[in-house]
Enzyme design. Structure first.
Site, PDB file in Angstrom:
ATOM      1  CB  SER A 101      47.853  -4.564 -31.732  1.00 10.98           C
ATOM      2  OG  SER A 101      46.463  -4.769 -31.720  1.00 10.98           O
ATOM      3  CG  HIS A 126      46.095  -0.318 -33.480  1.00 16.01           C
ATOM      4  ND1 HIS A 126      46.382  -0.834 -34.719  1.00 16.01           N
ATOM      5  CD2 HIS A 126      45.850  -1.410 -32.696  1.00 16.01           C
ATOM      6  CE1 HIS A 126      46.312  -2.154 -34.692  1.00 16.01           C
ATOM      7  NE2 HIS A 126      45.997  -2.523 -33.482  1.00 16.01           N
TER       8      HIS A 126
END
EC number: 3.4.21.92
Length: 219
Positions: A101, A126
Site C-alpha cells: 500500500s 492497491h
C-alpha cells in the site's frame, strides 16, 4: 520480555568518551532511515523531520530509507513521498520484508535507478482507502470525493514513476496486487533486486562506518 530499543556507543566529535544512544539515532547520523511500521502521522513527521535536518546538514550526501511496512495513512504517506522529492540529496529506498500500500508508494518514491528490493521482499499495490471523519453520515459523500481525488493523484504518480500506462495502473489498483522483488522490478516500482550484480555495493556495505574507531568520529 521486551528488551526495548537497543543502545549502542557513540562518540561525539571532539569527545573522548562515548555515550550510549538508541540504535536508530545512531543510524540516523549515518543517514540511514527506517520505516518499519504502519505509516501514520507520527512516523511520517519523524521521517520528514530527519530528512529536513539531514538536508540542512549536507544537501548533497545521499540518504538511505529501509522499508518494511504494511502501509497505512494515505495523507501521511504522500507527505513522506513529497519530502523525499523536496530534499536535495538522493534518497535510495530499500524494501526488506514487505512494502504494501503506502509502503510501496514510498518505496517507489526513491531516486530513480536507486530503488531496491531485497530478493525475498514482497510488494503490494492497491487503491487508497481513507477515513478523515468519524462516520458522520453527512460527510460520507465529501470523503468519497476526496478518496477519488487521492486515487487519481496516486495513479498519476505510479504512471510517471513506473512507466506503466494508465489503464494498467487503474486496473491493478482495483484489487490487491502482490509482487515478488523481480516482479516489482519488471513493473517499474524498483530498479534493482538485492542480488543483482549491478546494485551499488556502497548501499550494502556502509556498516563499517558505524563501527569506525575514534578517528572517524572526530574528523
Amino acid at each position: 520480555m521486551p528488551i526495548g530499543v537497543p543502545k549502542v556507543p557513540f562518540r561525539l566529535p571532539g569527545e573522548e568518551d562515548a555515550v550510549w544512544v538508541d540504535i536508530y539515532n545512531r543510524l540516523y547520523r549515518e543517514r540511514l532511515l527506517f520505516l518499519g511500521q504502519r505509516v501514520d502521522d507520527e512516523i511520517a513527521n519523524q521521517l520528514i523531520g530527519i530528512m529536513m535536518y539531514l538536508n540542512g546538514e549536507d544537501d548533497s550526501k545521499e540518504m538511505f530509507m529501509y522499508i518494511n511496512s504494511p502501509g497505512g495513512s494515505v495523507v501521511a504517506g504522500i507527505a513522506v513521498f513529497d519530502a523525499m522529492q523536496y530534499v536535495g540529496p538522493d534518497v535510495t529506498t530499500i524494501c526488506m520484508g514487505m512494502a504494501a500500500s503506502m509502503g510501496s508508494f514510498i518505496l517507489m518514491g526513491g531516486e530513480m535507478t536507486k530503488r531496491i528490493a531485497l530478493p525475498h521482499a514482497r510488494v503490494m499495490i492497491h487503491q487508497p482507502a481513507s477515513s478523515y471523519y468519524d462516520g458522520q453520515a453527512g460527510e460520507c459523500l465529501m470523503e468519497a470525493e476526496e478518496v477519488l481525488k487521492l486515487r487519481d493523484c496516486i495513479a498519476k504518480v505510479y504512471m510517471n514513476r513506473t512507466g506503466q500506462p494508465g489503464w494498467v495502473i487503474y486496473r491493478d489498483m482495483d484489487r490487491d496486487i502482490f509482487m515478488s522483488a523481480l516482479e516489482a522490478k519488471s513493473y517499474g516500482i524498483v530498479d534493482l533486486v538485492g542480488e543483482d550484480p549491478t546494485a551499488t555495493p556502497s548501499v550494502w556495505f556502509r556498516w563499517p562506518s558505524l563501527l569506525d574507531s575514534k578517528d572517524s568520529n572526530e574528523k
